[in-house]
Design a protein around this motif. Structure first.
Motif, PDB file in Angstrom:
ATOM      1  N   VAL A   8      -7.966 -10.965   7.310  1.00  0.00           N
ATOM      2  CA  VAL A   8      -7.284 -10.674   8.567  1.00  0.00           C
ATOM      3  C   VAL A   8      -6.059 -11.562   8.706  1.00  0.00           C
ATOM      4  O   VAL A   8      -6.088 -12.742   8.353  1.00  0.00           O
ATOM      5  CB  VAL A   8      -8.227 -10.831   9.786  1.00  0.00           C
ATOM      6  N   SER A   9      -4.990 -10.960   9.190  1.00  0.00           N
ATOM      7  CA  SER A   9      -3.763 -11.687   9.525  1.00  0.00           C
ATOM      8  C   SER A   9      -3.527 -11.490  11.012  1.00  0.00           C
ATOM      9  O   SER A   9      -3.375 -10.358  11.478  1.00  0.00           O
ATOM     10  CB  SER A   9      -2.569 -11.132   8.746  1.00  0.00           C
ATOM     11  N   ARG A  10      -3.539 -12.574  11.754  1.00  0.00           N
ATOM     12  CA  ARG A  10      -3.313 -12.496  13.200  1.00  0.00           C
ATOM     13  C   ARG A  10      -1.831 -12.668  13.498  1.00  0.00           C
ATOM     14  O   ARG A  10      -1.073 -13.190  12.694  1.00  0.00           O
ATOM     15  CB  ARG A  10      -4.088 -13.610  13.916  1.00  0.00           C
ATOM     16  N   ASP A  11      -1.442 -12.267  14.667  1.00  0.00           N
ATOM     17  CA  ASP A  11      -0.062 -12.434  15.142  1.00  0.00           C
ATOM     18  C   ASP A  11       0.962 -11.787  14.222  1.00  0.00           C
ATOM     19  O   ASP A  11       2.003 -12.359  13.935  1.00  0.00           O
ATOM     20  CB  ASP A  11       0.273 -13.919  15.338  1.00  0.00           C
ATOM     21  N   VAL A  12       0.665 -10.587  13.730  1.00  0.00           N
ATOM     22  CA  VAL A  12       1.676  -9.825  13.002  1.00  0.00           C
ATOM     23  C   VAL A  12       2.504  -9.061  14.019  1.00  0.00           C
ATOM     24  O   VAL A  12       2.055  -8.802  15.132  1.00  0.00           O
ATOM     25  CB  VAL A  12       1.033  -8.863  11.973  1.00  0.00           C
ATOM     26  N   GLY A  13       3.699  -8.733  13.687  1.00  0.00           N
ATOM     27  CA  GLY A  13       4.534  -7.978  14.617  1.00  0.00           C
ATOM     28  C   GLY A  13       5.089  -8.840  15.724  1.00  0.00           C
ATOM     29  O   GLY A  13       5.909  -9.719  15.496  1.00  0.00           O
ATOM     30  N   VAL A 112      -7.060   0.301  -1.437  1.00  0.00           N
ATOM     31  CA  VAL A 112      -6.883  -0.828  -0.534  1.00  0.00           C
ATOM     32  C   VAL A 112      -6.548  -0.238   0.830  1.00  0.00           C
ATOM     33  O   VAL A 112      -5.578   0.520   0.975  1.00  0.00           O
ATOM     34  CB  VAL A 112      -5.770  -1.776  -1.008  1.00  0.00           C
ATOM     35  N   VAL A 113      -7.366  -0.569   1.816  1.00  0.00           N
ATOM     36  CA  VAL A 113      -7.232  -0.011   3.157  1.00  0.00           C
ATOM     37  C   VAL A 113      -6.724  -1.107   4.079  1.00  0.00           C
ATOM     38  O   VAL A 113      -7.269  -2.205   4.117  1.00  0.00           O
ATOM     39  CB  VAL A 113      -8.596   0.497   3.676  1.00  0.00           C
ATOM     40  N   THR A 114      -5.666  -0.798   4.833  1.00  0.00           N
ATOM     41  CA  THR A 114      -5.178  -1.741   5.838  1.00  0.00           C
ATOM     42  C   THR A 114      -5.244  -1.077   7.206  1.00  0.00           C
ATOM     43  O   THR A 114      -5.046   0.125   7.342  1.00  0.00           O
ATOM     44  CB  THR A 114      -3.736  -2.218   5.567  1.00  0.00           C
ATOM     45  N   LEU A 115      -5.542  -1.875   8.189  1.00  0.00           N
ATOM     46  CA  LEU A 115      -5.600  -1.428   9.579  1.00  0.00           C
ATOM     47  C   LEU A 115      -4.743  -2.377  10.394  1.00  0.00           C
ATOM     48  O   LEU A 115      -4.952  -3.582  10.381  1.00  0.00           O
ATOM     49  CB  LEU A 115      -7.038  -1.467  10.095  1.00  0.00           C
ATOM     50  N   ILE A 116      -3.764  -1.828  11.085  1.00  0.00           N
ATOM     51  CA  ILE A 116      -3.019  -2.634  12.044  1.00  0.00           C
ATOM     52  C   ILE A 116      -3.403  -2.134  13.426  1.00  0.00           C
ATOM     53  O   ILE A 116      -3.482  -0.926  13.668  1.00  0.00           O
ATOM     54  CB  ILE A 116      -1.494  -2.605  11.818  1.00  0.00           C
TER      55      ILE A 116
END
Length: 125
Positions: A8-13, A112-116
């Motif tokens: 998980v990457s927090r604070d994207v965008g 590879v699945v990404t969810l934003i």
């Protein structure tokens, strides 16, 4: 077969705590993505890419009890939220838990699945 825990990457965008990005690396041998508890996230877009699909089918699933999962709906037309090739989709439902799963494992598949996802404005820090 192991359940794949996402990174998980927090604070994207916006960098204000309102969005996050999760990534699962599924394989033919590890078809289940670990579910995320979902209720605070409103907008969500899924993307999937694979060096090899190998005949696999990816389903985006949701559950309210954490045991019984069902394929969610694609916002574009309301059909099942599934992919067999690289692409992006947005899901309609907001169940308590969501996860990606290879419902057909395929041969040597490596999606590879990404969810934003973004929180409702009232949930932002």
């Amino acid at each position: 077969m192991a359940t794949v825990t996402p990174t998980v990457s927090r604070d994207v965008g916006e960098r204000d705590g309102s969005s996050a990005l999760w990534t699962w690396a599924l394989t033919t041998a590890n078809v289940d993505g670990a579910p995320l508890e979902w209720t605070e996230w409103a907008d969500r877009t899924w993307a999937v890419t694979a060096a090899n699909w190998g005949g696999a089918t990816l389903s985006i699933e949701g559950s309210n009890d954490g045991t019984n999962y069902h394929t969610m709906s694609n916002a574009a037309g309301g059909a099942a939220a599934t992919k067999t090739t690289d692409g992006i989709l947005t899901t309609l439902e907001t169940p308590r838990w969501v996860r990606p799963k290879l419902t057909t494992a395929g041969t040597a598949a490596t999606p590879v699945v990404t969810l934003i996802a973004r929180r409702h404005t009232g949930m932002r820090r």
